[in-house]
Design a protein around this motif. Sequence first.
Motif, PDB file in Angstrom:
ATOM      1  N   GLY A 108      -2.732  -8.678  52.024  1.00  0.00           N
ATOM      2  CA  GLY A 108      -3.099  -9.802  51.329  1.00  0.00           C
ATOM      3  C   GLY A 108      -4.398 -10.031  51.467  1.00  0.00           C
ATOM      4  N   MET A 109      -5.166 -10.261  50.443  1.00  0.00           N
ATOM      5  CA  MET A 109      -6.547 -11.038  50.482  1.00  0.00           C
ATOM      6  C   MET A 109      -6.532 -12.169  49.741  1.00  0.00           C
ATOM      7  N   PHE A 110      -7.099 -13.320  50.439  1.00  0.00           N
ATOM      8  CA  PHE A 110      -7.033 -14.513  49.752  1.00  0.00           C
ATOM      9  C   PHE A 110      -8.336 -15.200  50.041  1.00  0.00           C
ATOM     10  N   GLY A 111      -9.143 -15.383  48.630  1.00  0.00           N
ATOM     11  CA  GLY A 111     -10.279 -16.339  48.910  1.00  0.00           C
ATOM     12  C   GLY A 111     -11.503 -15.324  48.353  1.00  0.00           C
ATOM     13  N   LYS A 112     -12.504 -15.173  49.110  1.00  0.00           N
ATOM     14  CA  LYS A 112     -13.809 -14.645  48.532  1.00  0.00           C
ATOM     15  C   LYS A 112     -13.653 -12.972  48.937  1.00  0.00           C
ATOM     16  N   TRP A 113     -14.130 -12.330  47.911  1.00  0.00           N
ATOM     17  CA  TRP A 113     -14.220 -10.980  48.006  1.00  0.00           C
ATOM     18  C   TRP A 113     -15.584 -10.339  47.995  1.00  0.00           C
ATOM     19  N   HIS A 114     -16.344 -10.625  46.802  1.00  0.00           N
ATOM     20  CA  HIS A 114     -17.722 -10.348  46.621  1.00  0.00           C
ATOM     21  C   HIS A 114     -18.085  -8.916  46.896  1.00  0.00           C
ATOM     22  N   LEU A 115     -17.389  -7.961  46.573  1.00  0.00           N
ATOM     23  CA  LEU A 115     -17.546  -6.481  46.710  1.00  0.00           C
ATOM     24  C   LEU A 115     -17.580  -5.879  45.321  1.00  0.00           C
ATOM     25  N   GLY A 116     -17.194  -6.646  44.212  1.00  0.00           N
ATOM     26  CA  GLY A 116     -17.010  -5.960  43.026  1.00  0.00           C
ATOM     27  C   GLY A 116     -16.785  -6.650  42.092  1.00  0.00           C
ATOM     28  N   GLY A 117     -16.446  -8.068  42.152  1.00  0.00           N
ATOM     29  CA  GLY A 117     -16.089  -8.877  41.134  1.00  0.00           C
ATOM     30  C   GLY A 117     -14.782  -8.657  40.498  1.00  0.00           C
ATOM     31  N   LEU A 118     -14.714  -8.630  39.036  1.00  0.00           N
ATOM     32  CA  LEU A 118     -13.660  -8.480  38.409  1.00  0.00           C
ATOM     33  C   LEU A 118     -13.642  -7.000  37.606  1.00  0.00           C
ATOM     34  N   ASN A 119     -14.521  -6.220  38.172  1.00  0.00           N
ATOM     35  CA  ASN A 119     -14.651  -5.130  37.528  1.00  0.00           C
ATOM     36  C   ASN A 119     -13.358  -3.818  37.762  1.00  0.00           C
ATOM     37  N   GLU A 120     -13.003  -3.253  37.127  1.00  0.00           N
ATOM     38  CA  GLU A 120     -11.903  -2.330  37.206  1.00  0.00           C
ATOM     39  C   GLU A 120     -12.199  -1.322  38.199  1.00  0.00           C
ATOM     40  N   GLY A 121     -11.290  -1.118  39.206  1.00  0.00           N
ATOM     41  CA  GLY A 121     -11.516  -0.283  40.267  1.00  0.00           C
ATOM     42  C   GLY A 121     -12.045  -1.072  41.580  1.00  0.00           C
ATOM     43  N   MET A 122     -12.776  -2.162  41.403  1.00  0.00           N
ATOM     44  CA  MET A 122     -13.427  -2.671  42.428  1.00  0.00           C
ATOM     45  C   MET A 122     -12.784  -4.151  43.051  1.00  0.00           C
ATOM     46  N   ARG A 123     -11.756  -4.664  42.205  1.00  0.00           N
ATOM     47  CA  ARG A 123     -11.038  -5.587  42.785  1.00  0.00           C
ATOM     48  C   ARG A 123     -10.077  -5.395  44.154  1.00  0.00           C
ATOM     49  N   PRO A 124      -9.936  -6.454  44.698  1.00  0.00           N
ATOM     50  CA  PRO A 124      -8.712  -6.402  45.893  1.00  0.00           C
ATOM     51  C   PRO A 124      -7.714  -5.673  45.554  1.00  0.00           C
ATOM     52  N   SER A 125      -6.981  -5.689  44.584  1.00  0.00           N
ATOM     53  CA  SER A 125      -5.890  -5.206  44.038  1.00  0.00           C
ATOM     54  C   SER A 125      -5.874  -3.661  44.035  1.00  0.00           C
ATOM     55  N   ASP A 126      -7.332  -3.446  43.483  1.00  0.00           N
ATOM     56  CA  ASP A 126      -7.428  -1.880  43.457  1.00  0.00           C
ATOM     57  C   ASP A 126      -7.911  -1.227  44.906  1.00  0.00           C
ATOM     58  N   GLN A 127      -8.078  -1.983  45.549  1.00  0.00           N
ATOM     59  CA  GLN A 127      -8.514  -1.548  46.949  1.00  0.00           C
ATOM     60  C   GLN A 127      -7.349  -1.700  48.210  1.00  0.00           C
ATOM     61  N   GLY A 128      -6.190  -1.530  47.714  1.00  0.00           N
ATOM     62  CA  GLY A 128      -5.139  -1.484  48.929  1.00  0.00           C
ATOM     63  C   GLY A 128      -4.436  -2.860  48.992  1.00  0.00           C
ATOM     64  N   PHE A 129      -4.643  -3.977  48.501  1.00  0.00           N
ATOM     65  CA  PHE A 129      -4.057  -5.330  48.763  1.00  0.00           C
ATOM     66  C   PHE A 129      -2.867  -5.576  47.527  1.00  0.00           C
ATOM     67  N   ASP A 130      -1.761  -5.854  48.491  1.00  0.00           N
ATOM     68  CA  ASP A 130      -0.533  -6.085  47.550  1.00  0.00           C
ATOM     69  C   ASP A 130      -0.553  -7.524  46.868  1.00  0.00           C
ATOM     70  N   ASP A 131      -1.128  -8.468  47.534  1.00  0.00           N
ATOM     71  CA  ASP A 131      -1.358  -9.718  46.911  1.00  0.00           C
ATOM     72  C   ASP A 131      -3.096 -10.026  46.899  1.00  0.00           C
ATOM     73  N   SER A 132      -3.477 -10.216  45.895  1.00  0.00           N
ATOM     74  CA  SER A 132      -4.889 -10.720  45.616  1.00  0.00           C
ATOM     75  C   SER A 132      -5.024 -11.917  44.863  1.00  0.00           C
ATOM     76  N   LEU A 133      -5.352 -13.040  45.891  1.00  0.00           N
ATOM     77  CA  LEU A 133      -5.844 -14.200  45.085  1.00  0.00           C
ATOM     78  C   LEU A 133      -7.186 -14.536  45.114  1.00  0.00           C
ATOM     79  N   MET A 134      -7.901 -14.267  44.416  1.00  0.00           N
ATOM     80  CA  MET A 134      -9.466 -14.045  44.522  1.00  0.00           C
ATOM     81  C   MET A 134     -10.211 -15.030  43.902  1.00  0.00           C
ATOM     82  N   MET A 135     -11.227 -15.879  44.671  1.00  0.00           N
ATOM     83  CA  MET A 135     -12.012 -16.709  43.951  1.00  0.00           C
ATOM     84  C   MET A 135     -13.036 -16.044  43.061  1.00  0.00           C
ATOM     85  N   THR A 136     -12.983 -16.627  41.821  1.00  0.00           N
ATOM     86  CA  THR A 136     -13.707 -15.939  40.758  1.00  0.00           C
ATOM     87  C   THR A 136     -15.033 -16.613  40.268  1.00  0.00           C
TER      88      THR A 136
END
Length: 407
Positions: A108-136
């Motif tokens: 699970g990743m909760f909060g600030k990601w800042h490694l690709g925003g909402l771009n497809e393939g770059m979101r936490p859910s695209d990078q191995g996280f089952d739960d992704s609650l991302m600050m946008t």
Amino acid sequence: IFSTYFSGFGANRPNVVIVMTDDQGYGDLSCHGNPILKTPNLDKLHGESVRLTDYHVAPTCSPTRAAFITGRWTNRTGVWHTIMGRSMLRHNEVTIGQIFADGNYHTGMFGKWHLGGLNEGMRPSDQGFDDSLMMTSGLYLPKNHPDVISAKADHAIEDMVWASQLYAVNFNNSKQFKPDKYLTDYFTEEAVKVINNNKDKPFFLYLSHWAPHNPLQALVKDYEKHSHMKNHTKQVYSAMITALDRSVGKIVKALEDNGISENTIIIFTSDNGGAGYIGLDDINKPYRGWKMTFFEGGMHVPFLIKWPNEIEAGQTYEKRIHHVDIFHTILGASKINAPNNIKYDGVNLIPYLKGENKNNPHRTLFWKDSSYQAIIHDDWKLIRSKLPNKPVSYTHLPLPTNRELYI
């Protein structure tokens, strides 16, 4: 891939919780000697942890986070600095989330990601996280909310942040929505649900707080706890630290309530030092410099690690470590192997913290951001830039005053 990464189904594989704050300076903890701030939950965690006093990160958020997520120097990932609104982490990088997920951990990743925003393939859910609650975006509550009090400095970065930020998150690639409470508390309470729902299987939880990054917004109830302070900005900022401290307390309590605290690794740290543009002069004490600089104030931050029954609590580890080491430390503790076809950097710190390895984890560390460069080797540090009036500065570390010396 699964068989490559995972090296055993031990019943006692530890859970892993990373709490990473944003722009929190070394001096922003009462257990680090701050005479005004009160951080009782972090002080308690400090007493139950190993305190690593020479922990270095990058001076801005994205390079630190990319190195932690991948276990690789920033020059390998291509994330040299932080740029708003663009994809920064390459699609083919293998992340800590992917490796833990393939090791049969809930992630699970909760909060600030800042490694690709909402771009497809770059979101936490695209990078191995089952739960992704991302600050946008970046408001802790709407600007005129009755429960929030704010402080704003006269600075261009402050103007940009206040003008551009909204109050918004998304969950697992949903549309943006407004959370229902102060952002620090919201991320914490949602992260607690991951702990409650996964107490019977190993989990990896990355709680990546936005606080105390600007815009400076605090709950009125927390602000009022600091009424003894004369400076309004300091009062708001300290109230934000109070919310972070409350967050740590809730995470620790959830682990205890579920009977899994003895088998959980907790790491608390910050992505970089405090920012000078918010107008407070002591948040990085005893070091000089700020976020975005290669002076110690920009890159020398708090680090606590707790692993009951495995590493001795209450000790201080004074040898130099680097943010890429988190990747290898938590994988090593979890008995998960990283892919062997990738060039990694950093070390597993557990043998060092147990006293099994007496060597220095790193004699040399280096950083680069365009024409701005720094290197630490043994007790010397060199900073070079084409921009300042003095293009080269040498510092000698450590000093009796625990400060850098400018020559």
